[in-house]
Design a protein around this motif. Structure first.
Motif, PDB file in Angstrom:
ATOM      1  N   GLY A 173       1.317 -16.185  -9.864  1.00  0.00           N
ATOM      2  CA  GLY A 173       1.216 -16.121  -8.415  1.00  0.00           C
ATOM      3  C   GLY A 173       0.225 -15.095  -7.911  1.00  0.00           C
ATOM      4  N   LEU A 174      -0.359 -14.301  -8.812  1.00  0.00           N
ATOM      5  CA  LEU A 174      -1.331 -13.294  -8.410  1.00  0.00           C
ATOM      6  C   LEU A 174      -2.733 -13.863  -8.246  1.00  0.00           C
ATOM      7  N   ARG A 175      -2.952 -15.076  -8.703  1.00  0.00           N
ATOM      8  CA  ARG A 175      -4.253 -15.694  -8.467  1.00  0.00           C
ATOM      9  C   ARG A 175      -4.430 -15.922  -6.969  1.00  0.00           C
ATOM     10  N   GLU A 179      -8.997 -12.226  -2.598  1.00  0.00           N
ATOM     11  CA  GLU A 179      -8.408 -11.087  -1.894  1.00  0.00           C
ATOM     12  C   GLU A 179      -8.447  -9.842  -2.780  1.00  0.00           C
ATOM     13  N   ARG A 180      -8.599  -8.684  -2.150  1.00  0.00           N
ATOM     14  CA  ARG A 180      -8.731  -7.444  -2.914  1.00  0.00           C
ATOM     15  C   ARG A 180      -7.668  -6.425  -2.488  1.00  0.00           C
ATOM     16  N   ILE A 181      -7.053  -5.804  -3.494  1.00  0.00           N
ATOM     17  CA  ILE A 181      -6.055  -4.760  -3.286  1.00  0.00           C
ATOM     18  C   ILE A 181      -6.607  -3.476  -3.893  1.00  0.00           C
ATOM     19  N   GLY A 182      -6.552  -2.380  -3.176  1.00  0.00           N
ATOM     20  CA  GLY A 182      -7.104  -1.125  -3.675  1.00  0.00           C
ATOM     21  C   GLY A 182      -6.060  -0.024  -3.762  1.00  0.00           C
ATOM     22  N   PHE A 224       2.702   1.423  -7.701  1.00  0.00           N
ATOM     23  CA  PHE A 224       2.244   0.337  -8.566  1.00  0.00           C
ATOM     24  C   PHE A 224       3.380  -0.167  -9.454  1.00  0.00           C
ATOM     25  N   SER A 225       4.232   0.754  -9.906  1.00  0.00           N
ATOM     26  CA  SER A 225       5.321   0.419 -10.823  1.00  0.00           C
ATOM     27  C   SER A 225       6.611   0.040 -10.099  1.00  0.00           C
ATOM     28  N   HIS A 226       6.538  -0.136  -8.785  1.00  0.00           N
ATOM     29  CA  HIS A 226       7.705  -0.543  -7.991  1.00  0.00           C
ATOM     30  C   HIS A 226       8.802   0.516  -7.992  1.00  0.00           C
ATOM     31  N   ARG A 227       8.423   1.775  -8.125  1.00  0.00           N
ATOM     32  CA  ARG A 227       9.400   2.868  -8.088  1.00  0.00           C
ATOM     33  C   ARG A 227       9.388   3.597  -6.751  1.00  0.00           C
ATOM     34  N   TRP A 247       1.571  -8.840  -3.696  1.00  0.00           N
ATOM     35  CA  TRP A 247       1.181  -8.272  -4.988  1.00  0.00           C
ATOM     36  C   TRP A 247       2.373  -7.618  -5.676  1.00  0.00           C
ATOM     37  N   LEU A 248       3.072  -6.759  -4.955  1.00  0.00           N
ATOM     38  CA  LEU A 248       4.198  -6.034  -5.531  1.00  0.00           C
ATOM     39  C   LEU A 248       5.317  -6.980  -5.974  1.00  0.00           C
TER      40      LEU A 248
END
Length: 253
Positions: A173-175, A179-182, A224-227, A247-248
């Motif tokens: 699902g990340l395709r 789109e760009r995530i920074g 990034f690690s969902h913490r 994304w998350l």
């Protein structure tokens, strides 16, 4: 992508993160809930860390892929045995890779990789689980900026590896459509992730993206690690929040 940390540093940091994890769980109730790690009890988290180190060592030792073990079946012993359980797991992994040779090819889910692949993979996971243990027990958590940065890069290496979605189907699902995530840290180069139609791509450098998360590199690692939720005051989000949330939701390892 190759780690920015050499093999000796990977081993040193794995010891450091294991010791920090051990301090966080020492003397704690085994039934303490770990909110950031699917509501596991602390006993399961301790079992998982020692179990995965042993599993990776056995995989390298035998040179063949092994089934992923169930954390709920790990047996770390009584709490006063946890330090030994964790120490022996880390020692076994590092010594096995040293004996095998860090550059010796071994099996992974993505085909042959140098044995050091598993050292880096276990370090990334142990670092994040160190945070899980610290959060659950209200213990201080610290990590060097370059290690936190390598955890992000290592995770992106996995997410962008062809075939990884067979292990984590949600990754498909990340395709996207470009789109760009920074992720923009204060102390080092940032990360720009591109959701291309055929695959996920990423690069280090200046951050220009449709949504950008800014903050200290360790905090970016936790987002990034969902913490750490992106709403936390320690980070700033600018741009398309819906894109970040998508994304998350699909990038969990």
């Amino acid at each position: 992508m190759t780690s920015t940390l050499d093999t000796a540093r990977l081993a040193e940091d794995l010891w450091e993160q294991t010791r920090g994890f051990t301090r966080a769980v020492a003397g704690r109730d085994p039934d303490t809930r770990v909110p950031t790690c699917p509501e596991w009890p602390l006993r399961t988290l301790v079992g998982h860390v020692g179990q995965e180190h042993r599993w990776a060592a056995e995989l390298v030792r035998r040179g063949e892929q092994l089934p992923i073990p169930d954390p709920r079946q790990a047996e770390p012993g009584a709490p006063d045995e946890w330090a030994r359980w964790l120490r022996e797991g880390t020692e076994g992994l590092i010594s096995t890779i040293q004996e095998t040779g860090a550059d010796t090819e071994t099996r992974t889910f993505f085909g042959p990789r140098p044995a050091a692949f598993w050292l880096r993979r276990m370090l990334s996971d142990t670092c994040v689980h160190h945070y899980d243990a610290a959060f659950a027990t209200d213990t201080a958590f610290e990590t060097a900026d370059d290690l936190a940065a390598d955890v992000i890069s290592e995770n992106l290496d996995l997410l962008s590896t062809p075939g990884f979605e067979t292990t984590r189907p949600a990754v498909a699902g990340l395709r996207g459509r470009g789109e760009r995530i920074g992720f923009r840290p204060r102390s080092t180069e940032g990360w720009v992730i591109t959701r291309a139609p055929e695959a996920l791509r990423w690069e280090r450098g200046p951050v220009m993206a449709d949504v950008v998360v800014s903050g200290a590199v360790a905090d970016l690692m936790l987002v990034f690690s969902h913490r750490l939720p992106p709403e936390d005051d320690r980070v700033t989000v600018t741009g398309d929040r819906a894109l970040l949330n998508h994304w998350l939701a699909h990038a969990a390892l």
